[in-house]
Design a protein around this motif. Structure first.
Motif, PDB file in Angstrom:
ATOM      1  N   HIS A 108       0.687  -1.273  -0.097  1.00  0.00           N
ATOM      2  CA  HIS A 108      -0.040  -0.112   0.088  1.00  0.00           C
ATOM      3  C   HIS A 108       0.783   1.314   0.081  1.00  0.00           C
ATOM      4  CE1 HIS A 108       0.902  -0.597   4.027  1.00  0.00           C
ATOM      5  NE2 HIS A 108       0.811   0.665   4.526  1.00  0.00           N
ATOM      6  N   LEU A 109       2.268   1.148   0.265  1.00  0.00           N
ATOM      7  CA  LEU A 109       3.102   2.233   0.073  1.00  0.00           C
ATOM      8  C   LEU A 109       3.408   2.759  -1.063  1.00  0.00           C
ATOM      9  CD1 LEU A 109       5.259   1.049   3.329  1.00  0.00           C
ATOM     10  CD2 LEU A 109       3.604   2.797   3.205  1.00  0.00           C
ATOM     11  N   LEU A 110       3.386   1.717  -1.998  1.00  0.00           N
ATOM     12  CA  LEU A 110       3.753   2.049  -3.680  1.00  0.00           C
ATOM     13  C   LEU A 110       2.662   2.696  -4.220  1.00  0.00           C
ATOM     14  CD1 LEU A 110       5.290  -1.629  -3.919  1.00  0.00           C
ATOM     15  CD2 LEU A 110       6.409   0.405  -3.313  1.00  0.00           C
ATOM     16  N   THR A 111       3.151   3.523  -5.227  1.00  0.00           N
ATOM     17  CA  THR A 111       2.458   4.286  -6.142  1.00  0.00           C
ATOM     18  C   THR A 111       3.040   3.861  -7.467  1.00  0.00           C
ATOM     19  OG1 THR A 111       3.531   6.319  -5.893  1.00  0.00           O
ATOM     20  CG2 THR A 111       1.396   6.026  -5.119  1.00  0.00           C
ATOM     21  N   PRO A 112       2.463   3.773  -8.708  1.00  0.00           N
ATOM     22  CA  PRO A 112       3.283   3.359  -9.943  1.00  0.00           C
ATOM     23  C   PRO A 112       4.509   4.367 -10.193  1.00  0.00           C
ATOM     24  CG  PRO A 112       1.047   3.419 -10.465  1.00  0.00           C
ATOM     25  CD  PRO A 112       1.151   3.849  -8.916  1.00  0.00           C
ATOM     26  N   ASN A 113       5.645   3.510 -10.349  1.00  0.00           N
ATOM     27  CA  ASN A 113       7.090   4.268 -10.509  1.00  0.00           C
ATOM     28  C   ASN A 113       7.476   4.990  -9.441  1.00  0.00           C
ATOM     29  OD1 ASN A 113       7.115   3.364 -13.122  1.00  0.00           O
ATOM     30  ND2 ASN A 113       5.663   4.740 -13.899  1.00  0.00           N
ATOM     31  N   SER A 114       6.898   4.928  -8.235  1.00  0.00           N
ATOM     32  CA  SER A 114       7.574   5.667  -6.752  1.00  0.00           C
ATOM     33  C   SER A 114       9.109   4.963  -6.673  1.00  0.00           C
ATOM     34  CB  SER A 114       6.627   5.502  -5.678  1.00  0.00           C
ATOM     35  OG  SER A 114       6.454   4.108  -5.395  1.00  0.00           O
ATOM     36  N   ILE A 115       9.391   3.927  -7.035  1.00  0.00           N
ATOM     37  CA  ILE A 115      10.483   3.187  -6.733  1.00  0.00           C
ATOM     38  C   ILE A 115      10.651   1.963  -7.707  1.00  0.00           C
ATOM     39  CG2 ILE A 115       9.629   1.653  -5.165  1.00  0.00           C
ATOM     40  CD1 ILE A 115      12.391   1.939  -3.562  1.00  0.00           C
ATOM     41  N   LYS A 116      11.916   2.042  -8.277  1.00  0.00           N
ATOM     42  CA  LYS A 116      12.394   0.884  -9.320  1.00  0.00           C
ATOM     43  C   LYS A 116      12.566  -0.408  -8.493  1.00  0.00           C
ATOM     44  CE  LYS A 116      12.505   3.183 -13.135  1.00  0.00           C
ATOM     45  NZ  LYS A 116      11.830   2.997 -14.414  1.00  0.00           N
ATOM     46  N   ILE A 117      11.873  -1.439  -8.958  1.00  0.00           N
ATOM     47  CA  ILE A 117      11.760  -2.692  -8.350  1.00  0.00           C
ATOM     48  C   ILE A 117      12.260  -4.021  -9.252  1.00  0.00           C
ATOM     49  CG2 ILE A 117      10.318  -4.267  -6.904  1.00  0.00           C
ATOM     50  CD1 ILE A 117       8.246  -1.932  -6.652  1.00  0.00           C
ATOM     51  N   ILE A 118      13.142  -4.715  -8.771  1.00  0.00           N
ATOM     52  CA  ILE A 118      13.411  -6.049  -9.559  1.00  0.00           C
ATOM     53  C   ILE A 118      13.469  -7.173  -8.493  1.00  0.00           C
ATOM     54  CG2 ILE A 118      16.073  -5.677  -9.140  1.00  0.00           C
ATOM     55  CD1 ILE A 118      16.498  -7.073 -11.785  1.00  0.00           C
ATOM     56  N   ILE A 119      12.793  -8.252  -9.054  1.00  0.00           N
ATOM     57  CA  ILE A 119      12.484  -9.313  -8.086  1.00  0.00           C
ATOM     58  C   ILE A 119      12.938 -10.721  -9.003  1.00  0.00           C
ATOM     59  CG2 ILE A 119      10.942 -10.901  -7.124  1.00  0.00           C
ATOM     60  CD1 ILE A 119       9.181  -8.315  -7.170  1.00  0.00           C
ATOM     61  N   ASP A 120      13.699 -11.481  -8.411  1.00  0.00           N
ATOM     62  CA  ASP A 120      14.392 -12.484  -9.117  1.00  0.00           C
ATOM     63  C   ASP A 120      14.422 -13.999  -8.076  1.00  0.00           C
ATOM     64  OD1 ASP A 120      16.011 -14.704 -10.102  1.00  0.00           O
ATOM     65  OD2 ASP A 120      17.332 -13.237 -10.905  1.00  0.00           O
ATOM     66  N   CYS A 121      13.818 -15.078  -8.566  1.00  0.00           N
ATOM     67  CA  CYS A 121      13.645 -16.233  -7.875  1.00  0.00           C
ATOM     68  C   CYS A 121      13.510 -17.342  -8.820  1.00  0.00           C
ATOM     69  CB  CYS A 121      12.630 -16.393  -7.007  1.00  0.00           C
ATOM     70  SG  CYS A 121      12.428 -17.541  -5.704  1.00  0.00           S
ATOM     71  N   GLY A 122      14.357 -18.217  -8.445  1.00  0.00           N
ATOM     72  CA  GLY A 122      14.532 -19.649  -9.090  1.00  0.00           C
ATOM     73  C   GLY A 122      13.228 -20.469  -9.045  1.00  0.00           C
ATOM     74  N   THR A 123      12.752 -21.119  -9.909  1.00  0.00           N
ATOM     75  CA  THR A 123      11.613 -22.098 -10.124  1.00  0.00           C
ATOM     76  C   THR A 123      11.618 -23.056  -8.968  1.00  0.00           C
ATOM     77  OG1 THR A 123      12.259 -23.430 -11.921  1.00  0.00           O
ATOM     78  CG2 THR A 123      11.029 -21.560 -12.507  1.00  0.00           C
ATOM     79  N   GLY A 124      12.979 -23.581  -8.574  1.00  0.00           N
ATOM     80  CA  GLY A 124      12.916 -24.706  -7.716  1.00  0.00           C
ATOM     81  C   GLY A 124      13.246 -24.186  -6.300  1.00  0.00           C
ATOM     82  N   ASP A 125      12.986 -23.049  -6.002  1.00  0.00           N
ATOM     83  CA  ASP A 125      13.218 -22.469  -4.707  1.00  0.00           C
ATOM     84  C   ASP A 125      12.209 -22.428  -3.820  1.00  0.00           C
ATOM     85  OD1 ASP A 125      13.727 -20.345  -2.687  1.00  0.00           O
ATOM     86  OD2 ASP A 125      15.411 -19.763  -3.943  1.00  0.00           O
ATOM     87  N   PHE A 126      12.315 -22.875  -2.682  1.00  0.00           N
ATOM     88  CA  PHE A 126      11.191 -23.139  -1.649  1.00  0.00           C
ATOM     89  C   PHE A 126      10.356 -21.694  -1.431  1.00  0.00           C
ATOM     90  CE2 PHE A 126      15.063 -23.013   0.843  1.00  0.00           C
ATOM     91  CZ  PHE A 126      15.014 -21.671   1.493  1.00  0.00           C
ATOM     92  N   PHE A 127      11.138 -20.350  -1.770  1.00  0.00           N
ATOM     93  CA  PHE A 127      10.370 -19.307  -1.986  1.00  0.00           C
ATOM     94  C   PHE A 127       9.628 -18.716  -3.044  1.00  0.00           C
ATOM     95  CE2 PHE A 127      13.503 -17.574   1.847  1.00  0.00           C
ATOM     96  CZ  PHE A 127      12.604 -17.983   2.816  1.00  0.00           C
ATOM     97  N   TYR A 128       9.587 -19.665  -3.933  1.00  0.00           N
ATOM     98  CA  TYR A 128       9.171 -19.540  -5.493  1.00  0.00           C
ATOM     99  C   TYR A 128       7.677 -18.935  -5.347  1.00  0.00           C
ATOM    100  CZ  TYR A 128       8.084 -19.511 -10.488  1.00  0.00           C
ATOM    101  OH  TYR A 128       7.628 -19.292 -11.649  1.00  0.00           O
ATOM    102  N   ASP A 129       6.988 -19.788  -4.539  1.00  0.00           N
ATOM    103  CA  ASP A 129       5.475 -19.412  -4.575  1.00  0.00           C
ATOM    104  C   ASP A 129       5.031 -18.167  -4.158  1.00  0.00           C
ATOM    105  OD1 ASP A 129       4.867 -21.827  -5.752  1.00  0.00           O
ATOM    106  OD2 ASP A 129       4.363 -22.774  -3.794  1.00  0.00           O
ATOM    107  N   VAL A 130       5.896 -17.856  -3.010  1.00  0.00           N
ATOM    108  CA  VAL A 130       5.639 -16.229  -2.360  1.00  0.00           C
ATOM    109  C   VAL A 130       6.066 -15.148  -3.294  1.00  0.00           C
ATOM    110  CG1 VAL A 130       5.303 -17.174  -0.016  1.00  0.00           C
ATOM    111  CG2 VAL A 130       7.583 -16.572  -0.844  1.00  0.00           C
ATOM    112  N   ASN A 131       7.214 -15.674  -4.257  1.00  0.00           N
ATOM    113  CA  ASN A 131       7.560 -14.461  -5.088  1.00  0.00           C
ATOM    114  C   ASN A 131       6.526 -14.221  -6.193  1.00  0.00           C
ATOM    115  OD1 ASN A 131      10.498 -13.355  -4.650  1.00  0.00           O
ATOM    116  ND2 ASN A 131      10.380 -15.052  -3.548  1.00  0.00           N
ATOM    117  N   VAL A 132       6.040 -15.345  -6.636  1.00  0.00           N
ATOM    118  CA  VAL A 132       5.123 -15.311  -7.579  1.00  0.00           C
ATOM    119  C   VAL A 132       3.949 -14.580  -7.218  1.00  0.00           C
ATOM    120  CG1 VAL A 132       3.356 -16.682  -9.219  1.00  0.00           C
ATOM    121  CG2 VAL A 132       5.910 -17.523  -8.934  1.00  0.00           C
ATOM    122  N   LYS A 133       3.607 -14.836  -5.822  1.00  0.00           N
ATOM    123  CA  LYS A 133       2.429 -14.212  -5.392  1.00  0.00           C
ATOM    124  C   LYS A 133       2.480 -12.733  -5.297  1.00  0.00           C
ATOM    125  CE  LYS A 133      -0.453 -14.009  -1.085  1.00  0.00           C
ATOM    126  NZ  LYS A 133      -0.721 -14.754   0.164  1.00  0.00           N
TER     127      LYS A 133
END
Length: 278
Positions: free
Chosen positions: A203-228
């Motif tokens: 809720h703190l974000l607005t479009p383009n208020s900060i540049k964002i990059i997210i990276d996660c491997g498909t076999g990672d146990f955190f993959y599902d939360v990253n996709v979410k």
């Protein structure tokens, strides 16, 4: 081996030394909020000897690691500092800090430390671009949570943020990685877990208020939360880069991921510099 070939090999070795001559220091940074000094790795590019001011990338380690994790296990970050003329700061985040201010333990005030105290110290002691347009923050695993958590919550401090294999939603893991030690148990203090997860900072974000990059491997146990997280950002019309490729939760993946992240941050720093010169 011919003399000519030997000379060529020696020349290339010498050239690599010249091209990648960044300096690595380990410093002690006082945290007034925690009343202790925090070990921090500082990588300065070879070009730092000049008079220019430099952008800074704050690069956070994961759970069970320390300030030396990145430089020792992914040494290419030293070359990337030279390639992109960037200062890299790797603070110690302790075991299980998750880079937030613990409501339970006053010895774990890492949101305050990284987003305020460390920033001030670095800007006072190094030739930095001392404003949000000259700062980015990212990390791996626990540090990926920290990169987005601090980036989203401190957009006046950081202009770009990222995550590699990040634990971007802590709520599905109530018994893991010392989080209950920092927040209290999820059963007894559910509101703390809601308040201290990346997923509830959107809720703190607005479009383009900060540049964002997210990276996660498909076999990672955190993959599902990253996709979410990716899908929720899309739903909210928040622009971001999302990288998904084969890989698991290990250094082989992160040593590669950091190359994409630093390219992304370099493009951001270049774009804001060009905009300011128009």
């Amino acid at each position: 081996m011919s003399k000519r070939l030997i000379f060529s090999c020696l020349f290339l070795i010498g050239l690599s030394v010249v091209l990648y001559a960044s300096k690595v220091d380990t410093v002690m940074v006082l945290s007034p909020s925690m009343k202790k000094e925090i070990k921090t790795v500082v990588i300065t590019p070879d070009s730092y000897a000049g008079n220019s001011e430099f952008p800074v990338l704050y690069l956070l380690h994961g759970y069970s690691d320390n300030y030396g994790g990145w430089v020792n296990k992914a040494p290419a970050v030293k070359e990337l500092a030279d390639l992109y003329n960037m200062i890299i700061i790797c603070p110690d985040g302790a075991y299980g800090s998750w880079y937030f201010d613990s409501p339970v333990d006053s010895g774990f005030m890492f949101e305050t430390f990284v987003s305020e105290e460390l920033i001030d110290w670095v800007d006072e002691n190094y030739k930095t671009i001392g404003k949000r347009e000259g700062r980015a923050i990212t990390g791996l695993s626990m540090g990926g949570h920290g990169g987005l958590y601090l980036g989203f919550r401190h957009q006046d401090v950081f202009g770009a943020c990222g995550s590699m294999s990040g634990g971007v939603d802590i709520r599905p893991f109530p018994n893991n990685w010392d989080m209950a030690k920092r927040l209290g148990t999820q059963r007894d203090f559910p509101e703390r877990w809601e308040q201290h997860t990346v997923m509830n900072q959107l809720h703190l974000l607005t479009p383009n208020s900060i540049k964002i990059i997210i990276d996660c491997g498909t076999g990672d146990f955190f993959y599902d939360v990253n996709v979410k997280l990716h899908k929720e950002l899309l739903y909210r019309n928040i622009p971001h880069d999302f990288i998904s490729r084969p890989g698991v939760h290990n250094w082989e993946y992160w040593a590669n991921a950091v190359k994409y992240q630093m390219l992304f941050f370099n493009e951001y720093f270049r774009s804001v510099t060009q905009s300011s010169q128009r």
